[in-house]
Design a protein around this motif. Structure first.
Motif, PDB file in Angstrom:
ATOM      1  N   TYR A   3       0.773  -0.935  -0.045  1.00 11.68           N
ATOM      2  CA  TYR A   3      -0.004   0.077  -0.054  1.00 11.68           C
ATOM      3  C   TYR A   3       0.912   1.334   0.236  1.00 11.68           C
ATOM      4  N   VAL A   5       0.710   4.839   1.039  1.00 13.53           N
ATOM      5  CA  VAL A   5      -0.257   5.658   1.978  1.00 13.53           C
ATOM      6  C   VAL A   5       0.469   7.106   2.134  1.00 13.53           C
ATOM      7  N   HIS A  61      -6.308  -5.349   4.043  1.00  9.38           N
ATOM      8  CA  HIS A  61      -6.866  -4.105   4.499  1.00  9.38           C
ATOM      9  C   HIS A  61      -6.997  -3.886   5.834  1.00  9.38           C
ATOM     10  N   LEU A  64      -3.877  -2.993   7.632  1.00 10.49           N
ATOM     11  CA  LEU A  64      -3.382  -1.638   7.330  1.00 10.49           C
ATOM     12  C   LEU A  64      -4.133  -0.629   8.187  1.00 10.49           C
ATOM     13  N   HIS A  65      -5.673  -0.983   8.414  1.00 10.89           N
ATOM     14  CA  HIS A  65      -6.421  -0.173   9.196  1.00 10.89           C
ATOM     15  C   HIS A  65      -6.226  -0.285  10.713  1.00 10.89           C
ATOM     16  N   LEU A  68      -2.991   1.929  11.053  1.00  9.23           N
ATOM     17  CA  LEU A  68      -2.987   3.434  11.164  1.00  9.23           C
ATOM     18  C   LEU A  68      -3.911   3.901  12.124  1.00  9.23           C
ATOM     19  N   VAL A  81      -5.031   6.213   1.026  1.00 11.88           N
ATOM     20  CA  VAL A  81      -4.289   4.777   0.700  1.00 11.88           C
ATOM     21  C   VAL A  81      -4.710   4.567  -0.486  1.00 11.88           C
TER      22      VAL A  81
END
Length: 96
Positions: A3, A5, A61, A64-65, A68, A81
């Motif tokens: 990803y 970001v 996903h 990553l969530h 963050l 993203v």
């Protein structure tokens, strides 16, 4: 999964300076741990901004969530993203 970001940080003027310094210190620790784990591959400062461009390599996903949302400065971030896919014309290169 890879990803791209982009993170922009906007700190409210009225925040207590000692709280902000604590948040920044915890942010540095968190980002260092994710980099050491191999999930946060690259971290680049955007010249002239309180923000960065990063490359993450995480399982999905949701991971990553989680990362963050765990960042201490998250409440002050605007995040963009983009999932990345291998380009068919990319030449494989050995790691630097």
């Amino acid at each position: 999964m890879l990803y791209f970001v982009e993170i922009d940080v906007k700190i409210p003027a009225e925040i207590d300076p000692s709280r902000l310094e604590d948040m920044k210190a915890r942010e540095k620790i968190a980002s260092s741990e994710y980099q050491r784990s191999g999930e946060w591959l690259h971290l680049w400062r955007i010249a002239g901004k309180f923000g960065n461009i990063s490359i993450f390599d995480v399982s999905d996903h949701d991971r990553l969530h989680e990362i963050l949302w765990s960042l201490p400065l998250f409440p002050f971030m605007t995040i963009r993203v983009l999932p990345l896919a291998r380009h068919p014309a990319a030449i494989d290169r050995p790691p630097a």
